[in-house]
Design a protein around this motif. Structure first.
Motif, mmCIF file in Angstrom:
data_model
loop_
_atom_site.group_PDB
_atom_site.id
_atom_site.type_symbol
_atom_site.label_atom_id
_atom_site.label_comp_id
_atom_site.label_asym_id
_atom_site.label_seq_id
_atom_site.Cartn_x
_atom_site.Cartn_y
_atom_site.Cartn_z
ATOM 1 N N ARG A 131 -67.065 -34.002 -22.408
ATOM 2 C CA ARG A 131 -67.434 -32.931 -22.973
ATOM 3 C C ARG A 131 -66.532 -32.151 -23.509
ATOM 4 N NH1 ARG A 131 -72.457 -30.710 -19.140
ATOM 5 N NH2 ARG A 131 -73.428 -32.812 -19.263
ATOM 6 N N LEU A 132 -67.221 -31.338 -24.391
ATOM 7 C CA LEU A 132 -66.182 -30.297 -25.301
ATOM 8 C C LEU A 132 -66.215 -28.962 -24.488
ATOM 9 C CD1 LEU A 132 -64.845 -29.671 -27.922
ATOM 10 C CD2 LEU A 132 -67.101 -29.084 -29.054
ATOM 11 N N ASP A 133 -64.934 -28.501 -24.563
ATOM 12 C CA ASP A 133 -64.705 -27.182 -23.917
ATOM 13 C C ASP A 133 -65.240 -26.175 -24.898
ATOM 14 O OD1 ASP A 133 -63.950 -25.085 -22.383
ATOM 15 O OD2 ASP A 133 -61.783 -25.729 -22.144
ATOM 16 N N THR A 134 -66.421 -25.361 -24.773
ATOM 17 C CA THR A 134 -66.591 -24.268 -25.600
ATOM 18 C C THR A 134 -66.280 -23.058 -24.717
ATOM 19 O OG1 THR A 134 -69.137 -24.632 -24.899
ATOM 20 C CG2 THR A 134 -68.312 -25.569 -26.873
ATOM 21 N N ASN A 135 -66.358 -23.280 -23.487
ATOM 22 C CA ASN A 135 -66.251 -21.877 -22.617
ATOM 23 C C ASN A 135 -64.809 -21.480 -22.724
ATOM 24 O OD1 ASN A 135 -68.560 -22.619 -21.591
ATOM 25 N ND2 ASN A 135 -67.760 -23.268 -19.319
ATOM 26 N N CYS A 136 -63.886 -22.130 -22.893
ATOM 27 C CA CYS A 136 -62.528 -21.742 -23.313
ATOM 28 C C CYS A 136 -62.360 -20.842 -24.647
ATOM 29 C CB CYS A 136 -61.446 -22.769 -23.314
ATOM 30 S SG CYS A 136 -59.713 -22.128 -23.659
ATOM 31 N N GLN A 137 -63.102 -21.277 -25.453
ATOM 32 C CA GLN A 137 -63.245 -20.646 -26.748
ATOM 33 C C GLN A 137 -63.857 -19.131 -26.592
ATOM 34 O OE1 GLN A 137 -65.708 -22.193 -29.944
ATOM 35 N NE2 GLN A 137 -64.658 -21.277 -31.589
ATOM 36 N N TRP A 138 -64.883 -19.477 -26.026
ATOM 37 C CA TRP A 138 -65.782 -18.019 -25.905
ATOM 38 C C TRP A 138 -64.950 -17.233 -24.931
ATOM 39 C CZ3 TRP A 138 -68.000 -15.279 -21.975
ATOM 40 C CH2 TRP A 138 -68.909 -14.473 -22.163
ATOM 41 N N LEU A 139 -64.542 -17.409 -23.887
ATOM 42 C CA LEU A 139 -63.678 -16.560 -23.096
ATOM 43 C C LEU A 139 -62.368 -15.881 -23.636
ATOM 44 C CD1 LEU A 139 -63.931 -18.513 -19.877
ATOM 45 C CD2 LEU A 139 -64.725 -16.218 -20.193
ATOM 46 N N SER A 140 -61.757 -16.840 -24.701
ATOM 47 C CA SER A 140 -60.657 -16.258 -25.209
ATOM 48 C C SER A 140 -61.199 -15.168 -26.213
ATOM 49 C CB SER A 140 -60.055 -17.491 -26.062
ATOM 50 O OG SER A 140 -59.342 -18.255 -25.115
ATOM 51 N N ASN A 141 -62.300 -15.490 -27.185
ATOM 52 C CA ASN A 141 -62.949 -14.486 -27.595
ATOM 53 C C ASN A 141 -63.174 -12.803 -27.003
ATOM 54 O OD1 ASN A 141 -62.826 -15.563 -30.302
ATOM 55 N ND2 ASN A 141 -64.617 -16.723 -29.885
ATOM 56 N N GLN A 142 -63.751 -13.249 -26.009
ATOM 57 C CA GLN A 142 -64.250 -11.999 -24.961
ATOM 58 C C GLN A 142 -62.970 -11.361 -24.625
ATOM 59 O OE1 GLN A 142 -67.422 -11.076 -24.770
ATOM 60 N NE2 GLN A 142 -67.463 -12.793 -26.172
ATOM 61 N N LEU A 143 -61.763 -12.290 -24.305
ATOM 62 C CA LEU A 143 -60.731 -11.416 -23.661
ATOM 63 C C LEU A 143 -60.042 -10.447 -25.015
ATOM 64 C CD1 LEU A 143 -59.377 -14.336 -21.427
ATOM 65 C CD2 LEU A 143 -59.752 -11.669 -20.810
ATOM 66 N N GLY A 144 -60.024 -11.234 -26.088
ATOM 67 C CA GLY A 144 -59.564 -10.782 -27.290
ATOM 68 C C GLY A 144 -60.183 -9.333 -27.456
ATOM 69 N N GLU A 145 -61.516 -9.342 -27.485
ATOM 70 C CA GLU A 145 -62.241 -7.987 -27.810
ATOM 71 C C GLU A 145 -61.849 -7.022 -26.978
ATOM 72 O OE1 GLU A 145 -66.351 -8.841 -27.938
ATOM 73 O OE2 GLU A 145 -66.364 -10.465 -29.650
ATOM 74 N N LEU A 146 -61.479 -7.399 -25.553
ATOM 75 C CA LEU A 146 -60.988 -6.495 -24.863
ATOM 76 C C LEU A 146 -59.611 -5.925 -24.880
ATOM 77 C CD1 LEU A 146 -62.464 -7.552 -21.231
ATOM 78 C CD2 LEU A 146 -63.433 -5.737 -22.707
ATOM 79 N N GLY A 147 -58.936 -6.620 -25.811
ATOM 80 C CA GLY A 147 -57.547 -6.298 -26.322
ATOM 81 C C GLY A 147 -56.432 -7.037 -25.118
ATOM 82 N N VAL A 148 -56.934 -7.994 -24.569
ATOM 83 C CA VAL A 148 -56.080 -8.913 -23.912
ATOM 84 C C VAL A 148 -55.725 -10.299 -24.620
ATOM 85 C CG1 VAL A 148 -55.669 -10.028 -21.615
ATOM 86 C CG2 VAL A 148 -57.025 -7.823 -21.633
ATOM 87 N N PRO A 149 -54.674 -10.391 -25.200
ATOM 88 C CA PRO A 149 -54.222 -11.630 -25.821
ATOM 89 C C PRO A 149 -54.010 -12.674 -24.734
ATOM 90 C CG PRO A 149 -52.274 -10.352 -25.524
ATOM 91 C CD PRO A 149 -53.563 -9.469 -25.088
ATOM 92 N N VAL A 150 -54.835 -13.790 -25.279
ATOM 93 C CA VAL A 150 -54.678 -15.177 -24.468
ATOM 94 C C VAL A 150 -53.551 -15.948 -25.059
ATOM 95 C CG1 VAL A 150 -55.731 -16.935 -23.983
ATOM 96 C CG2 VAL A 150 -57.212 -15.030 -24.046
ATOM 97 N N ARG A 151 -52.556 -16.159 -24.201
ATOM 98 C CA ARG A 151 -51.311 -16.854 -24.349
ATOM 99 C C ARG A 151 -51.505 -18.413 -24.128
ATOM 100 N NH1 ARG A 151 -50.091 -13.158 -27.348
ATOM 101 N NH2 ARG A 151 -48.840 -11.440 -26.753
ATOM 102 N N PHE A 152 -52.312 -18.755 -23.158
ATOM 103 C CA PHE A 152 -52.297 -20.093 -22.854
ATOM 104 C C PHE A 152 -54.023 -20.471 -22.487
ATOM 105 C CE2 PHE A 152 -48.438 -18.139 -21.108
ATOM 106 C CZ PHE A 152 -47.585 -19.001 -21.534
ATOM 107 N N HIS A 153 -54.118 -21.871 -22.753
ATOM 108 C CA HIS A 153 -55.276 -22.406 -22.486
ATOM 109 C C HIS A 153 -54.724 -23.822 -21.723
ATOM 110 C CE1 HIS A 153 -57.563 -21.238 -26.197
ATOM 111 N NE2 HIS A 153 -57.584 -20.136 -25.399
ATOM 112 N N THR A 154 -55.418 -23.912 -20.636
ATOM 113 C CA THR A 154 -54.918 -25.039 -19.622
ATOM 114 C C THR A 154 -56.402 -25.683 -19.221
ATOM 115 O OG1 THR A 154 -53.089 -24.065 -18.762
ATOM 116 C CG2 THR A 154 -53.930 -26.098 -17.780
ATOM 117 N N THR A 155 -56.341 -27.086 -19.525
ATOM 118 C CA THR A 155 -57.784 -27.782 -18.863
ATOM 119 C C THR A 155 -56.818 -28.905 -17.831
ATOM 120 O OG1 THR A 155 -58.639 -27.894 -21.001
ATOM 121 C CG2 THR A 155 -59.476 -29.543 -19.517
#
Length: 175
Positions: free
Chosen positions: A19-43
């Motif tokens: 499966r392709l992890d589209t949740n990570c991309q979506w959540l990172s965008n949402q956090l960015g919109e709240l002004g919270v930078p995402v520094r790491f993605h882990t699977t």
């Protein structure tokens, strides 16, 4: 110091490439919109020791950790157990969640399978995030860190149709 985030995606279906992890991309965008930078993605796959270690590292380096996946009713859904191990606490049965899960089955004219009871288990001290569209409630847990602000861990289901409304209705406002 601004809070930074990490998104942790959980499941063998992700680490195997099924499966392709589209949740990570979506959540990172949402956090960015709240002004919270995402520094790491882990699977991480469905392994309790590996998941607990990943969460320990994430909670050490980010003030906000959002996980997706691993909240289902099967034995390989280990997010609840990993959060409890990380916080060194037991789990408790959340009666409100258990009732909501049973009601979802009743609305379909079915009896809740016994293994769905595990979805109502929550680490002691954690808050439940209601899931009005599915059987897997989310979890919000605050992990104290010596000499630093607490880390807020949010565990959400991997099903996007459930995760996204939970994010909008509960998680975003808590961040």
């Amino acid at each position: 110091m601004e809070p930074v985030a990490e998104v942790v995606s959980i499941g063998d279906e992700l680490t195997s490439g099924q499966r392709l992890d589209t949740n990570c991309q979506w959540l990172s965008n949402q956090l960015g919109e709240l002004g919270v930078p995402v520094r790491f993605h882990t699977t991480v796959g469905d392994d309790l020791e590996a998941l607990t270690n990943v969460l320990k590292i994430a909670a050490d380096r980010a003030r906000i950790v959002v996980t997706t996946g691993g909240l289902g009713p099967t034995a390989d859904d280990l997010t609840r157990e990993a959060l409890a191990a990380l916080a060194e606490v037991e789990q408790r049965l959340d009666g409100t969640s258990l009732t909501a899960i049973a009601q979802r089955y009743a609305l379909r004219g079915r009896e809740m399978p016994a293994n769905n009871r595990r979805q109502a288990m929550v680490p002691l001290g954690a808050e439940v995030i209601a899931n009005p569209l599915g059987t897997a409630p989310g979890i919000h847990m605050e992990l104290l860190r010596q000499g630093r602000p607490a880390c807020h861990l949010f565990a959400l289901p991997g099903v996007p149709a459930e995760m996204k409304p939970m994010w909008h209705h509960e998680v975003a406002r808590r961040i």
